[in-house]
Design an enzyme around this catalytic site. Structure first.
Site, PDB file in Angstrom:
ATOM      1  N   HIS A  46      -2.450  -0.272  -7.044  1.00 23.71           N
ATOM      2  CA  HIS A  46      -1.795   0.974  -6.657  1.00 23.71           C
ATOM      3  C   HIS A  46      -1.124   1.704  -7.827  1.00 23.71           C
ATOM      4  CE1 HIS A  46      -2.531   0.388  -2.440  1.00 23.71           C
ATOM      5  NE2 HIS A  46      -1.875  -0.752  -2.395  1.00 23.71           N
ATOM      6  N   GLU A 147      -0.638 -10.700   3.216  1.00 26.39           N
ATOM      7  CA  GLU A 147      -0.057  -9.412   3.616  1.00 26.39           C
ATOM      8  C   GLU A 147      -0.697  -8.837   4.878  1.00 26.39           C
ATOM      9  OE1 GLU A 147      -0.573  -6.646   0.392  1.00 26.39           O
ATOM     10  OE2 GLU A 147      -2.522  -7.462  -0.154  1.00 26.39           O
ATOM     11  N   ASP A 173       2.838  -4.209   3.516  1.00 32.37           N
ATOM     12  CA  ASP A 173       1.578  -4.354   4.245  1.00 32.37           C
ATOM     13  C   ASP A 173       1.667  -5.418   5.328  1.00 32.37           C
ATOM     14  OD1 ASP A 173      -0.334  -2.434   3.362  1.00 32.37           O
ATOM     15  OD2 ASP A 173      -0.451  -3.462   1.446  1.00 32.37           O
TER      16      ASP A 173
END
Length: 271
Positions: A46, A147, A173
């Site tokens: 990310h 996650e 998440d």
């Protein structure tokens, strides 16, 4: 080969603190590396960067002695092997949901006969020191991200995977998945059911002799996680720390000069 300092600290019974790098810039990496973290993880999933920035960021971090790590974008052998060849001493892999995926991940990090990693440690030959081929399997950390609800259902089987050093928890998440979007993604969860999930992960890791890591937003929450038994906590990261310091500076100026301008902090990204 230079020994993995994280393993040495854990063997002494102490927790470690990890920093997070999402800004693709060697200078910011160098600044973060000088602040006393035990390790720094570059976020290729990310973060605002790619492999072409990861390599010079690792180079900028080298003088500090901080342990260089990376989160890869996905479970894909090419990028796992490439960040290792660049000098990563630990790899975090997102969205590992089954023991089969965990075993695949481990195989990408280990040279034969323990895995299928291809040999060609272009930079690691220099940055990690002599005898890399013989010692890398023992020094490199493999951390699978737990996650999702599916990963929680398979938790013990994932943690028991031979060659996996531990799990890295992405609380945003995990919350999203466990509660099907009912709860907003964020760090530092206070919901009883999420705290129970985080503690369940620690218990599974302890049962199988593996390490547990948690991404946190504040040092206060990270200290709580250590008390629960987490071996590593990530305390915020470069983009959030920059935003928080800038916001505090500007807000303080506004207060002192009587300017009633409402600040709107941003940066609620997920991990």
């Amino acid at each position: 080969m230079i020994k993995n300092k994280l393993k040495q600290i854990w063997a002494a019974g102490q927790p470690t603190v990890n920093g997070w790098l999402s800004i693709g810039n060697p200078f910011t990496a160098e600044i973060m590396a000088a602040q006393g973290y035990d390790s720094l993880s570059i976020d290729l999933q990310h973060g605002a960067l790619d492999y072409s920035m990861l390599l010079p960021m690792f180079q900028a971090m080298r003088a500090s002695g901080v342990v260089p790590m990376a989160r890869v974008p996905w479970l894909e052998p090419g990028i796992v092997m490439k960040v290792l060849d660049a000098g990563a001493y630990g790899v975090i892999c997102p969205m590992v949901n089954t023991p089969q995926q965990a075993a695949q991940f481990v195989s990408y990090l280990r040279y034969p006969p323990a895995g299928q990693r291809s040999f060609g440690p272009t930079r690691a030959n220099f940055s990690a020191g002599a005898n890399y081929a013989a010692e890398a399997n023992d020094e490199i950390l493999a951390l699978a991200m737990v996650e999702t609800a599916e990963a929680m259902r398979n938790l013990e089987a994932i943690v028991a995977t031979p060659g996996l050093d531990g799990v890295y928890v992405g609380p945003a998440d995990l919350t999203f998945s466990l509660h099907q979007g009912r709860l907003a993604p964020a760090f530092d969860r206070e919901e009883p059911e999420m705290i129970e999930a985080l503690q369940t992960i620690v218990a599974a890791c302890k049962k199988f002799g593996k390490r547990s890591a948690l991404h946190c937003g504040t040092p206060d929450y990270a200290a709580r996680a250590v008390a629960w038994g987490y071996d590593m906590t990530t305390v915020s990261g470069d983009s959030r720390l920059l935003a928080a310091a800038a916001l505090h500076s500007v807000s303080r100026f506004r207060d002192l000069t009587g300017q009633n301008v409402a600040a709107t902090p941003s940066g609620k990204g997920t991990y």
